[in-house]
Design a protein around this motif. Structure first.
Motif, mmCIF file in Angstrom:
data_model
loop_
_atom_site.group_PDB
_atom_site.id
_atom_site.type_symbol
_atom_site.label_atom_id
_atom_site.label_comp_id
_atom_site.label_asym_id
_atom_site.label_seq_id
_atom_site.Cartn_x
_atom_site.Cartn_y
_atom_site.Cartn_z
ATOM 1 N N PHE A 100 -1.121 1.916 -4.443
ATOM 2 C CA PHE A 100 -2.262 1.050 -4.118
ATOM 3 C C PHE A 100 -2.847 1.490 -2.772
ATOM 4 O O PHE A 100 -2.142 1.541 -1.770
ATOM 5 C CB PHE A 100 -1.813 -0.418 -4.060
ATOM 6 N N PRO A 101 -4.156 1.802 -2.709
ATOM 7 C CA PRO A 101 -4.723 2.379 -1.490
ATOM 8 C C PRO A 101 -4.830 1.409 -0.319
ATOM 9 O O PRO A 101 -5.254 0.261 -0.509
ATOM 10 C CB PRO A 101 -6.131 2.830 -1.921
ATOM 11 N N THR A 102 -4.467 1.891 0.847
ATOM 12 C CA THR A 102 -4.650 1.084 2.066
ATOM 13 C C THR A 102 -6.115 0.701 2.263
ATOM 14 O O THR A 102 -6.414 -0.356 2.807
ATOM 15 C CB THR A 102 -4.123 1.833 3.312
ATOM 16 N N ASP A 103 -7.027 1.531 1.759
ATOM 17 C CA ASP A 103 -8.453 1.247 1.938
ATOM 18 C C ASP A 103 -8.944 0.095 1.059
ATOM 19 O O ASP A 103 -10.109 -0.288 1.136
ATOM 20 C CB ASP A 103 -9.291 2.505 1.647
ATOM 21 N N LEU A 104 -8.064 -0.456 0.203
ATOM 22 C CA LEU A 104 -8.429 -1.653 -0.580
ATOM 23 C C LEU A 104 -7.592 -2.875 -0.180
ATOM 24 O O LEU A 104 -7.695 -3.934 -0.790
ATOM 25 C CB LEU A 104 -8.259 -1.387 -2.084
ATOM 26 N N GLN A 105 -6.759 -2.695 0.835
ATOM 27 C CA GLN A 105 -5.857 -3.779 1.219
ATOM 28 C C GLN A 105 -6.601 -5.015 1.719
ATOM 29 O O GLN A 105 -6.304 -6.151 1.319
ATOM 30 C CB GLN A 105 -4.896 -3.214 2.280
ATOM 31 N N GLU B 257 1.423 -3.623 4.271
ATOM 32 C CA GLU B 257 0.675 -2.425 4.665
ATOM 33 C C GLU B 257 1.676 -1.386 5.176
ATOM 34 O O GLU B 257 2.346 -1.613 6.173
ATOM 35 C CB GLU B 257 -0.343 -2.773 5.757
ATOM 36 N N THR B 258 1.768 -0.269 4.492
ATOM 37 C CA THR B 258 2.778 0.733 4.885
ATOM 38 C C THR B 258 2.153 1.986 5.500
ATOM 39 O O THR B 258 2.871 2.848 5.981
ATOM 40 C CB THR B 258 3.621 1.179 3.666
ATOM 41 N N ILE B 259 0.824 2.125 5.441
ATOM 42 C CA ILE B 259 0.211 3.377 5.917
ATOM 43 C C ILE B 259 -0.178 3.289 7.393
ATOM 44 O O ILE B 259 0.158 4.170 8.184
ATOM 45 C CB ILE B 259 -1.044 3.739 5.077
ATOM 46 N N PHE B 260 -0.890 2.242 7.758
ATOM 47 C CA PHE B 260 -1.326 2.076 9.154
ATOM 48 C C PHE B 260 -0.652 0.843 9.736
ATOM 49 O O PHE B 260 -0.571 -0.206 9.090
ATOM 50 C CB PHE B 260 -2.846 1.934 9.233
ATOM 51 N N GLU B 261 -0.206 0.965 10.992
ATOM 52 C CA GLU B 261 0.616 -0.111 11.559
ATOM 53 C C GLU B 261 -0.205 -1.307 12.044
ATOM 54 O O GLU B 261 0.344 -2.339 12.338
ATOM 55 C CB GLU B 261 1.532 0.436 12.673
ATOM 56 N N ASN B 262 -1.523 -1.148 12.121
ATOM 57 C CA ASN B 262 -2.299 -2.270 12.667
ATOM 58 C C ASN B 262 -3.558 -2.494 11.844
ATOM 59 O O ASN B 262 -4.646 -2.602 12.387
ATOM 60 C CB ASN B 262 -2.646 -1.958 14.130
ATOM 61 N N ARG B 263 -3.381 -2.526 10.535
ATOM 62 C CA ARG B 263 -4.585 -2.659 9.724
ATOM 63 C C ARG B 263 -4.725 -4.087 9.197
ATOM 64 O O ARG B 263 -4.868 -4.313 7.992
ATOM 65 C CB ARG B 263 -4.563 -1.657 8.575
ATOM 66 N N THR C 42 0.850 -1.186 0.000
ATOM 67 C CA THR C 42 0.000 0.000 0.000
ATOM 68 C C THR C 42 0.888 1.239 0.000
ATOM 69 O O THR C 42 2.018 1.206 0.460
ATOM 70 C CB THR C 42 -0.915 0.031 1.245
ATOM 71 N N ALA C 43 0.368 2.327 -0.517
ATOM 72 C CA ALA C 43 1.146 3.571 -0.604
ATOM 73 C C ALA C 43 0.179 4.736 -0.778
ATOM 74 O O ALA C 43 -0.959 4.542 -1.227
ATOM 75 C CB ALA C 43 2.109 3.512 -1.799
ATOM 76 N N PRO C 44 0.634 5.958 -0.444
ATOM 77 C CA PRO C 44 -0.222 7.114 -0.730
ATOM 78 C C PRO C 44 -0.526 7.189 -2.224
ATOM 79 O O PRO C 44 0.214 6.629 -3.047
ATOM 80 C CB PRO C 44 0.641 8.306 -0.292
ATOM 81 N N PHE C 45 -1.604 7.888 -2.595
ATOM 82 C CA PHE C 45 -1.975 8.049 -4.000
ATOM 83 C C PHE C 45 -0.786 8.603 -4.784
ATOM 84 O O PHE C 45 -0.106 9.490 -4.296
ATOM 85 C CB PHE C 45 -3.157 9.028 -4.107
ATOM 86 N N PRO C 46 -0.471 8.123 -5.977
ATOM 87 C CA PRO C 46 -1.246 7.201 -6.802
ATOM 88 C C PRO C 46 -0.945 5.717 -6.566
ATOM 89 O O PRO C 46 -1.251 4.904 -7.429
ATOM 90 C CB PRO C 46 -0.828 7.609 -8.222
#
Ligand code: EPZ
Length: 429
Positions: A313-318, A336-342, A307-311
């Motif tokens: 791959f969105p964390t919200d689709l992980q 998962e690189t945006i949130f540590e516990n997703r 996952t990565a910030p736009f553009p």
């Protein structure tokens, strides 16, 4: 509490209308606080988070009128909100309201910019790890706000008004960028935001702010420049389509097979996810009507994704991708690189028989031929929908409990999926 019952095994065929984006609608509604005049928002999704934000804005004295379809509007064009913040009667956003939705904390920016003071409870929201607001506070302090934290509240004051400043975010933050952008519109002088988030929802908000008389350039890039103005006026704006809802249904079709038109979807809003889906074996075709998704005959191929910030791959689709990869022909790796516990969905996906091994930020998913239905539950919106996707393909019955989180972010989920042949129903106790 409502539950969703799914009997897996049906292919999806037909049309799914894509709703307005939750994560644009929320900041757009909050931007309504910046002007005494009415902001009219079209294509606002009917979601629990939108209703909750209406209550929060109402508490500040904002009048919100909600209207249904406009003549000639297509069925999926959402509701129209007339947001009138002529008189702000209260600059406090209380714990009882803010603790249920993190984005409501963002009201701090327009309140401070327009009223020069705000007292906002520290936020709550989805359980996806610690979600601090230090960068939002840093941005407001750069703009000249004096900030104290007392009794769980952030108390912000800017007696002479906010002043334009250079704001350099040490990490990309959507919330920080929204807050800095909104606050700077009414600051004296020029603000330059660097390392800004480039998410399409930021650009949508900036477009609306410009229609309200703000002077914002560079939104959608990492460098946003805002020339402060003294007042903003009313306007009318249409919320852009929800790229996460689009990606979610695209993954559902890749999972079940079939052929679905995601009507109103825009491919440029989620190109990285569409590329991953293509690699996984989906056939994606863009047209004027939206995005058509089908699956080729070769089955689901494994992928490696971070996952990565736009553009990116969105964390919200992980979580949804992980459900898809649970049925891939081989091993996938998702970082998962945006949130540590997703990764709350991992243990629930395991109930379907999915084989997922977590190692730090990376999940390894060993695809299996058949998932089996199970009773499941999740505590975050995107994790919940990943369980629905798994249920659509799993053998037998799946019961998704605590659908409250789904209602926060997916408009008419059961209706949209059953309209394409899924066996899915809501059970209200
Ligand atoms: C937005 O959350 C979205 N929410 C999230 O969607 C989305 O997952 C996220 O952006 C990333 O794309 C809305 O738009 C309402 P961030 P946000 O600020 O703004 C850290 C959903 O399911 N950080 O970009 O809260 C933070 O902890 C939701 O619809 C700080 O360290 O995300 C995270 O690791 C869930 N300090 C990273 O930055 C801060 O002050 C990115 O967070 C702020 C953030």
């Amino acid at each position: 509490m409502d539950r969703i019952r799914i009997v897996g095994g049906s292919k999806l065929n037909g049309t799914i209308p894509i709703s307005g984006a939750k994560n644009a609608a929320l900041p757009l509604m909050i931007a309504g606080l910046l002007s005494e005049e009415t902001l009219i928002l079209d294509n606002v999704p009917r979601l629990a988070d939108v209703a909750q934000l209406q209550r929060i804005l109402g508490n500040h004295g904002v009048d919100i009128m909600s209207a249904g379809k406009r003549p000639g509007a297509q069925e999926y064009q959402g509701q129209t909100l007339h947001i009138s913040a002529a008189d702000i009667i209260d600059t406090t956003a209380p714990y009882e309201l803010v603790s249920r939705m993190r984005a409501s904390f963002w009201v701090i920016a327009p309140l401070l910019a327009r009223m020069h003071e705000a007292k906002v409870s520290l936020p709550g929201g989805c359980a996806i790890g610690t979600r601090p607001v230090d960068l939002l506070i840093m941005a407001l302090e750069k703009l000249g706000a004096e900030i104290a934290i007392d009794g769980g509240y952030v108390i912000a004051k800017a007696p002479g008004g906010l002043k334009g400043a250079a704001i350099d975010f040490p990490k990309v933050t959507v919330s920080g960028t929204h807050v800095a952008l909104m606050a700077a519109t009414l600051a004296k002088g020029t603000t330059v935001i660097t390392n800004a988030a480039c998410e399409p929802e930021i650009l949508d908000v900036a477009d609306c702010l410009n229609k309200m008389g703000a002077r914002v350039t560079g939104a959608g890039t990492p460098r946003i420049v805002i020339e402060g103005v003294t007042k903003l006026h009313g306007t009318r704006h249409t919320v852009l389509p929800d790229r996460i809802e689009t990606g979610t249904y695209a993954m559902a079709v890749a999972m079940t097979g079939g052929d679905v038109l995601l009507a109103g979807a825009r491919p440029e809003l989620l190109q990285s996810a569409l590329d991953v889906l293509t690699q996984a074996g989906a056939v994606i075709t863009a047209s004027n009507e939206g995005i058509r998704v089908a699956r080729n005959g070769a089955g689901i191929q494994p992928v490696t994704v971070s996952t990565a910030p736009f553009p990116g791959f969105p964390t919200d689709l992980q979580a949804q991708l992980m459900a898809l990869m649970a049925c891939a022909k081989g091993s996938s790796h998702i970082t998962e690189t945006i949130f540590e516990n997703r990764f709350m969905h991992v243990q629930e996906l395991a109930r379907f028989g999915a084989r997922i091994h977590l190692n730090g930020e990376t999940a390894t998913i060993d695809g299996i031929a058949k998932l089996r239905g199970a009773p499941v539950m999740a505590t975050d919106l995107r994790a919940s929908v990943s369980l629905v996707i798994a249920g659509l393909v799993a053998e037998g019955e799946t019961m998704v409990n605590r659908v409250y989180h789904l209602d926060r972010g997916f408009e008419r989920l059961e209706e949209k999926l059953s309209g394409c042949g899924a066996s899915i129903e809501r059970i209200s106790d």
